[in-house]
Design a protein around this motif. Structure first.
Motif, mmCIF file in Angstrom:
data_model
loop_
_atom_site.group_PDB
_atom_site.id
_atom_site.type_symbol
_atom_site.label_atom_id
_atom_site.label_comp_id
_atom_site.label_asym_id
_atom_site.label_seq_id
_atom_site.Cartn_x
_atom_site.Cartn_y
_atom_site.Cartn_z
ATOM 1 N N LYS A 386 0.846 -1.196 0.000
ATOM 2 C CA LYS A 386 0.000 0.000 0.000
ATOM 3 C C LYS A 386 0.880 1.244 0.000
ATOM 4 O O LYS A 386 2.048 1.201 0.385
ATOM 5 C CB LYS A 386 -0.959 -0.006 1.182
ATOM 6 C CG LYS A 386 -0.283 0.098 2.543
ATOM 7 C CD LYS A 386 -1.331 0.140 3.653
ATOM 8 C CE LYS A 386 -0.639 0.307 5.031
ATOM 9 N NZ LYS A 386 -1.633 0.378 6.119
ATOM 10 N N VAL A 387 0.247 2.338 -0.439
ATOM 11 C CA VAL A 387 0.948 3.640 -0.521
ATOM 12 C C VAL A 387 0.098 4.677 0.186
ATOM 13 O O VAL A 387 -1.117 4.767 -0.040
ATOM 14 C CB VAL A 387 1.211 4.051 -1.985
ATOM 15 C CG1 VAL A 387 1.839 5.434 -2.033
ATOM 16 C CG2 VAL A 387 2.097 3.030 -2.692
ATOM 17 N N GLU A 388 0.763 5.458 1.030
ATOM 18 C CA GLU A 388 0.074 6.548 1.739
ATOM 19 C C GLU A 388 0.612 7.884 1.216
ATOM 20 O O GLU A 388 1.825 8.089 1.141
ATOM 21 C CB GLU A 388 0.322 6.431 3.239
ATOM 22 C CG GLU A 388 -0.362 7.534 4.044
ATOM 23 C CD GLU A 388 -0.045 7.441 5.528
ATOM 24 O OE1 GLU A 388 -0.468 8.342 6.271
ATOM 25 O OE2 GLU A 388 0.649 6.464 5.945
ATOM 26 N N PHE A 418 5.294 10.453 -0.563
ATOM 27 C CA PHE A 418 4.646 9.151 -0.368
ATOM 28 C C PHE A 418 5.345 8.353 0.746
ATOM 29 O O PHE A 418 6.555 8.488 0.972
ATOM 30 C CB PHE A 418 4.724 8.309 -1.651
ATOM 31 C CG PHE A 418 3.853 8.820 -2.774
ATOM 32 C CD1 PHE A 418 2.466 8.790 -2.674
ATOM 33 C CD2 PHE A 418 4.427 9.301 -3.952
ATOM 34 C CE1 PHE A 418 1.675 9.238 -3.719
ATOM 35 C CE2 PHE A 418 3.644 9.736 -4.993
ATOM 36 C CZ PHE A 418 2.260 9.715 -4.887
ATOM 37 N N LYS A 419 4.536 7.474 1.380
ATOM 38 C CA LYS A 419 5.066 6.448 2.271
ATOM 39 C C LYS A 419 4.658 5.100 1.691
ATOM 40 O O LYS A 419 3.461 4.813 1.544
ATOM 41 C CB LYS A 419 4.525 6.603 3.686
ATOM 42 C CG LYS A 419 5.101 5.565 4.662
ATOM 43 C CD LYS A 419 4.574 5.779 6.073
ATOM 44 C CE LYS A 419 5.189 4.745 7.023
ATOM 45 N NZ LYS A 419 4.680 4.910 8.409
ATOM 46 N N MET A 420 5.646 4.277 1.329
ATOM 47 C CA MET A 420 5.415 2.990 0.665
ATOM 48 C C MET A 420 5.605 1.860 1.669
ATOM 49 O O MET A 420 6.648 1.774 2.343
ATOM 50 C CB MET A 420 6.384 2.833 -0.506
ATOM 51 C CG MET A 420 6.313 3.972 -1.514
ATOM 52 S SD MET A 420 7.660 3.901 -2.720
ATOM 53 C CE MET A 420 9.094 4.265 -1.693
ATOM 54 N N GLY A 428 7.772 0.770 6.380
ATOM 55 C CA GLY A 428 7.499 1.814 5.407
ATOM 56 C C GLY A 428 8.739 2.564 4.959
ATOM 57 O O GLY A 428 9.724 2.671 5.697
ATOM 58 N N GLU A 429 8.670 3.060 3.717
ATOM 59 C CA GLU A 429 9.752 3.861 3.138
ATOM 60 C C GLU A 429 9.172 5.173 2.608
ATOM 61 O O GLU A 429 8.061 5.199 2.048
ATOM 62 C CB GLU A 429 10.421 3.104 1.982
ATOM 63 C CG GLU A 429 11.056 1.794 2.405
ATOM 64 C CD GLU A 429 11.582 1.027 1.207
ATOM 65 O OE1 GLU A 429 12.764 0.644 1.231
ATOM 66 O OE2 GLU A 429 10.800 0.817 0.255
ATOM 67 N N THR A 430 9.916 6.242 2.795
ATOM 68 C CA THR A 430 9.441 7.575 2.377
ATOM 69 C C THR A 430 10.140 8.000 1.097
ATOM 70 O O THR A 430 11.364 7.863 0.969
ATOM 71 C CB THR A 430 9.704 8.620 3.479
ATOM 72 O OG1 THR A 430 9.052 8.204 4.678
ATOM 73 C CG2 THR A 430 9.169 9.983 3.065
#
Length: 553
Positions: A386-388, A418-420, A428-430
């Protein structure tokens, strides 16, 4: 106020310089003058005589010509200063938000822009102080017209035929002499003056010939025209009388029409056509060679909706009014509103699609599409990925103190934070993603968002106008021009002829302007009727230097 009693027994209001009955000088100043002051026929002017109460002082303030000229200069200076920087309706956003407007002037023009906006110069014609100046000018025109116009009207309406000899002797054109038959001379003079289209009145051995009295009202007609014109200008500040708004509407979008409550516009599509070398003439062919592209047509196909009468405020239940194609110089018209095609933007970004990929293997974990008008916060790609969307910058303009900045809310250069999250990276990764730029602010990531495609749409720039004040302004301007012609090209001319018992005849003449024409007419009457020779008393010394027998200056 006390009255001044003339030797003839007539009571004149205080401040009267010349008796309104016989024409004798009344004031000490008037008695010392060689020539009579005929500007207002010596009538009493209120502002010169009433100076006691607060009302008198206010009246005198607005009746002052110096004050009127000062107000006009202030308006002209303000209008000139208002052109130094763009007015608020020319800046991005049209000044809809006061905070954004203030920020725009500060960012683009510094301290001067801040002061300019704070003083209301950015919205000059809508500022309270400019409208106050316009209102003061209107009041000044009304007061000046009443102050001078009413006494002049009374004086001219009630002027007597048989004026006292002292009145005649103090006219600029004056002559007297012995004639053989005064009655015959008076009769022939009346005939000639009638031939010259003068209105003749005779009484007690005296004659008054007059024409062009209406020319005296030229300045007052000017004032009336200006008052109506200014009234029309001030009406623009009232809701419903004047609308001049602009709006950008995207294809498929439905927006409320600015300045037109209850009206909604749907953009059904935008058309942009250009000339080509195959379907144009030589003139456009040269233009195409020079600039590359020449528009032959751009239009917006719209549907106009209106909320029913009596609908609750904020109701979205609108009924279709009409469908129309807005073309340049062919606006949509409805109930006094004109909606013009003024500008356009081609291929504005509406959505962007990204794929979540493993940087090392290139494997795709799914795609997401960001609606640039209404971006979602979370995008679930399935299989634990998901992506935020942490933040969105529609018109990315670089960094300031490490923080991304956006110039406008329009998606001209979108950027995203984005946060992946994937099964491999549950923490999560930014990633900061912009066009042709990807940053990883928290260290190197395993995954990335790769751009796949973009959707675009055209945007139409429309201007909404409604002006109920045009008829009032046109009426004021027309009346002003009538007054200008009336006062500039026509003049009020009068002759007085009076006989005495000893065979003497006196003749005097006056005009508001064009003394040469008046003398020419008096010469014709003198030659035909045998009137005594006259002189121009404005310059008696020059008159005495002329050869004997010369009858005019």
């Amino acid at each position: 106020m006390s009255s001044i009693k003339c030797e003839c027994g007539h009571l004149n209001p205080e401040g009267t310089d010349i008796c309104q009955n016989c024409g004798r000088p009344l004031s000490t100043e008037e008695k010392s003058k060689k020539l009579a002051d005929m500007r207002y026929d010596g009538a009493a002017i209120r502002s010169k005589t009433h100076q006691r109460t607060v009302v008198d002082k206010i009246w005198n303030f607005f009746s002052s010509v110096k004050i009127g000229v000062s107000i006009i200069i202030a308006i002209l200076v303000a209008a000139a200063v208002g052109t130094i920087l763009p007015q608020v309706f020319y800046i991005p956003g049209g000044g809809a938000n006061e905070a954004q407007t203030a920020q725009y002037y500060e960012d683009n023009y510094g301290i001067f822009g801040q002061i300019y906006n704070a003083l209301g110069l950015s919205d000059l014609y809508g500022s309270w102080w400019f409208m106050t100046l316009v209102g003061m000018l209107g009041i000044s025109l009304v007061v000046v017209s009443l102050d001078r116009g009413i006494p002049l009207y009374k004086s001219l309406k009630n002027q007597r035929v048989d004026r006292h000899p002292s009145f005649l002797k103090r006219q600029r054109l004056y002559g007297e002499g012995q004639v053989d038959d005064p009655d015959a001379v008076m009769k022939k003079a009346a005939e000639k003056l009638k031939e010259q289209r003068y209105n003749i009145r005779e009484k007690n051995g005296a004659l008054l010939a007059e024409k062009g009295r209406w020319a005296r009202w030229g300045p007052y007609v000017n004032h009336l025209g200006l008052i109506i014109f200014l009234f029309g200008v001030m009406l623009r500040a009232l809701p419903g009388f004047y609308v001049d708004e602009s709006m950008w509407i995207r294809e498929g979008e439905i927006l409320a029409v600015k300045g037109a409550p209850g009206l909604y516009l749907e953009n059904k599509g935008f058309t942009f056509d250009v000339y080509t070398q195959e379907n144009t003439d030589e003139v456009f062919s040269e233009a195409i060679d020079r600039v590359g592209t020449v528009a032959s047509n751009y239009q917006t196909d719209v549907a106009l909706y209106e909320t029913p009468e009596g609908a609750l405020p904020g109701s979205t239940n609108a009924e279709l009014v009409k469908e129309y194609s807005i073309v340049v110089n062919k606006p949509l018209k409805h109930e006094g509103f004109h909606i013009f095609q003024m500008d356009f933007k081609l291929d504005e970004l509406s959505a962007m699609t990204f794929a979540l990929e493993n940087k090392e293997t290139g494997e795709s974990l799914g795609e997401l599409t960001v609606n640039l008008d209404d971006p979602q916060k979370d995008y679930d790609l399935g299989n634990g990925a998901k992506v935020e969307l942490l933040d969105y910058y529609p018109d990315f303009d670089g960094f300031e103190n490490g923080e991304p900045q956006t110039k406008t809310p329009v998606p001209n250069n979108p950027a995203f934070l984005f946060k992946m999250t994937t099964p491999e990276t549950p923490e999560g990764e930014t990633s900061f993603v912009a066009i042709r730029q990807t940053l990883e602010p928290l260290g190197e990531n395993t995954h990335k968002l790769a751009f796949q495609k973009a959707e675009t749409r055209d945007v139409s720039g429309l201007t909404i106008r409604k002006d109920k004040t045009i008829p009032v302004i046109v009426l004021g301007g027309t009346i002003f021009m009538i007054g200008l012609v009336q006062g500039s090209y026509f003049n009020h001319r009068r002759f007085w002829i009076r006989k005495s018992e000893n065979g003497q005849v006196m003749v005097a003449g006056h005009t508001s302007k064009n003394w040469v024409a008046l003398q020419r007419e008096l010469d014709a009457v003198t030659e035909y009727a045998g009137l005594p020779a006259y002189t121009d008393q404005r310059d008696k010394e020059a008159q005495t230097d002329k050869p004997e027998g010369d009858s005019k200056s």
